[in-house]
Enzyme design. Structure first.
Site, short mmCIF file in Angstrom:
data_model
loop_
_atom_site.label_atom_id
_atom_site.label_comp_id
_atom_site.label_asym_id
_atom_site.label_seq_id
_atom_site.Cartn_x
_atom_site.Cartn_y
_atom_site.Cartn_z
N HIS A 277 78.42 -52.42 -118.14
CA HIS A 277 79.42 -53.34 -118.74
C HIS A 277 80.59 -52.50 -119.25
O HIS A 277 80.48 -51.84 -120.30
CB HIS A 277 78.81 -54.14 -119.89
CG HIS A 277 79.75 -55.13 -120.49
ND1 HIS A 277 79.44 -56.47 -120.63
CD2 HIS A 277 81.00 -55.02 -120.99
CE1 HIS A 277 80.45 -57.11 -121.19
NE2 HIS A 277 81.43 -56.24 -121.42
N HIS B 220 85.09 -52.12 -119.65
CA HIS B 220 86.48 -52.57 -119.50
C HIS B 220 87.35 -51.36 -119.17
O HIS B 220 87.42 -50.42 -119.97
CB HIS B 220 86.97 -53.22 -120.80
CG HIS B 220 86.16 -54.42 -121.17
ND1 HIS B 220 86.47 -55.70 -120.73
CD2 HIS B 220 85.03 -54.54 -121.90
CE1 HIS B 220 85.57 -56.55 -121.20
NE2 HIS B 220 84.68 -55.87 -121.91
N HIS C 88 79.04 -63.77 -121.36
CA HIS C 88 79.46 -63.52 -122.75
C HIS C 88 78.84 -64.68 -123.53
O HIS C 88 79.38 -65.79 -123.54
CB HIS C 88 80.99 -63.49 -122.88
CG HIS C 88 81.42 -63.13 -124.26
ND1 HIS C 88 82.02 -61.95 -124.58
CD2 HIS C 88 81.27 -63.80 -125.44
CE1 HIS C 88 82.25 -61.91 -125.89
NE2 HIS C 88 81.80 -63.02 -126.43
N HIS D 81 75.89 -57.53 -123.93
CA HIS D 81 76.07 -57.01 -125.29
C HIS D 81 75.34 -57.83 -126.35
O HIS D 81 75.96 -58.40 -127.25
CB HIS D 81 77.56 -56.86 -125.65
CG HIS D 81 78.48 -57.95 -125.16
ND1 HIS D 81 78.25 -59.28 -125.37
CD2 HIS D 81 79.65 -57.89 -124.47
CE1 HIS D 81 79.24 -59.98 -124.84
NE2 HIS D 81 80.09 -59.17 -124.28
N ASP E 215 80.26 -51.73 -123.04
CA ASP E 215 81.33 -52.63 -123.47
C ASP E 215 82.50 -51.83 -124.04
O ASP E 215 83.22 -52.31 -124.93
CB ASP E 215 80.83 -53.68 -124.46
CG ASP E 215 81.80 -54.85 -124.64
OD1 ASP E 215 82.70 -55.00 -123.79
OD2 ASP E 215 81.67 -55.58 -125.63
C1 NCD Z 1 86.41 -56.97 -124.91
C2 NCD Z 1 87.82 -56.59 -124.47
O1 NCD Z 1 88.59 -56.07 -125.29
O2 NCD Z 1 88.14 -56.78 -123.28
N1 NCD Z 1 86.33 -56.88 -126.35
C3 NCD Z 1 85.20 -56.76 -127.08
O3 NCD Z 1 85.28 -56.82 -128.30
N2 NCD Z 1 84.03 -56.58 -126.53
C4 NCD Z 1 86.09 -58.32 -124.40
C5 NCD Z 1 84.63 -58.66 -124.48
O4 NCD Z 1 83.80 -58.11 -123.78
O5 NCD Z 1 84.29 -59.54 -125.30
ZN ZN Z 2 83.01 -56.69 -122.70
#
Ligand code: NCD
Ligand code: ZN
Length: 346
Positions: A13, A15, A136, A174, A246
């Site tokens: 997971h 970003h 999510h 998460h 995450d």
């Molecule tokens: C994530 C993001 O910033 O893209 N932020 C987070 O707090 N985890 C989005 C997400 O996975 O909820």
């Molecule tokens: Zn995330």
């Protein structure tokens, strides 16, 4: 234990963002992990095979020379996603899952699904072709307390979803609560990812000596008993629980703001953070399966063959990393960490 050699891990997971931000953060993940499940919450989101193909090419182009990394792509589920979109993405071989965000739940989720019960045609297709659904798992309604949103999502939406689609493979992303751990243990065809921040911190850290925006992520950190429940799950050896950082980069000026963004940045030092969490309960022997075996087994992919080494060495996490517009503050910036990861390509 002073040194730990384990199979090279993956991040299930992650970003990565896009453009200059992608170029700033990708080298960290490439050093730590062989593969990662790439979240599709760009602006606009990755909604079709064409979007995923183009985003994947931009990621591949940003990999530092001489390094190897495999981005595993996902599609962002919207109210307008069609079964054909899912079938085409699955046939590509590199789109590995579909991500559900409740509209408004988190960063860039305004395109998300307004009512999960309207997606049954999509879930039917996914169950049929055996494509995993990544959730999510939080409700968004304002009348539900922010600390209860995961628990209420499970009760109101996830239990009925699993009843309608018992064979649909689901990852509850998460997880943060004892309720989520219990649900994952009890249900079939479901797994969960766990982040380093939710293993290491309870919600107390959010208000330690003042408001601490760099510990604000979604789902929000929970009370200590929940942290202990997910730490127990992660270190139990149960294959339903695996690594997903995450890691969610936002520039310092977006975090230290009168309305700060949610997301913790951990791609720089993810394995070191997980090692500290596992060591805290004398479970370093369970780290390899959590980080390197359970994820690929769930996604029906081969396990990695290379190795990394984690050494008991103290170093200081930088205060700031380069990032467009303003710097990027990593999780636990400026603090000592007692493990160090080394990866040498074989
Ligand atoms: C994530 C993001 O910033 O893209 N932020 C987070 O707090 N985890 C989005 C997400 O996975 O909820
Ligand atoms: Zn995330």
């Amino acid at each position: 234990m002073q040194e730990l050699k384990i199979t090279r891990p993956d991040d299930w997971h992650l970003h990565l963002r896009d453009g200059a931000a992608l170029k700033a953060v990708l080298p960290h993940t490439v050093r730590q992990f062989a593969r990662a499940i790439i979240m599709p919450n760009l602006k606009p989101p990755v909604r079709s095979l064409a979007d995923a193909t183009a985003y994947r090419a931009r990621i591949m182009a940003a990999i530092p020379a001489g390094r190897q990394f495999e981005p595993l792509m996902t599609l962002y589920l919207t109210d307008n996603t069609k079964p054909e979109d899912i079938i085409a993405a699955n046939a590509s071989g590199f789109v590995k899952a579909v991500k559900y965000y409740p509209a408004g739940a988190t960063t860039n989720s305004e395109f998300g699904v307004t009512d999960i019960r309207k997606c049954d045609r999509i879930f039917e297709t996914m169950q049929h072709i055996d494509m995993p659904l990544l959730l999510h798992g939080e409700v968004t309604s304002n009348d539900i307390d922010v600390f209860d949103r995961e628990k209420v999502f499970i009760e109101q939406y996830l239990i009925p979803l699993k009843q309608r689609f018992p064979k649909l493979r689901v990852v509850l992303e998460h997880i943060t609560t004892a309720d989520a751990v219990q649900f994952v243990l009890d249900a079939n065809n479901i797994a969960a990812t766990i982040t380093p921040q939710h293993l290491l911190f309870s919600r107390n850290i959010l208000f330690k000596g003042g408001i601490q925006p760099h510990f604000y992520c979604l789902p929000i950190l929970k009370r200590e008993q929940h942290r202990q429940a997910i730490l127990q799950a992660a270190t139990s050896g149960n294959p339903k629980f695996f690594l997903g950082t995450d890691s969610a980069p936002h520039g310092r000026n977006r975090k230290e703001n009168s309305c700060g963004c949610a997301g913790c940045y951990s791609a720089l030092h993810a394995m070191e953070l997980y090692a500290e969490a596992f060591e805290s309960v004398n479970a370093l022997d369970k780290l390899e399966a959590f980080a390197s075996f359970h994820g690929p087994d769930f996604y029906q992919l081969p396990r990695n063959t290379e190795q990394i080494t984690l050494t008991k060495t103290s170093w200081c996490i930088p205060n700031e990393l380069p990032f467009p517009d303003s710097g990027l503050v990593p999780l636990r910036a400026g603090e000592e960490i007692t493990w160090q990861m080394v990866y040498k390509r074989q």
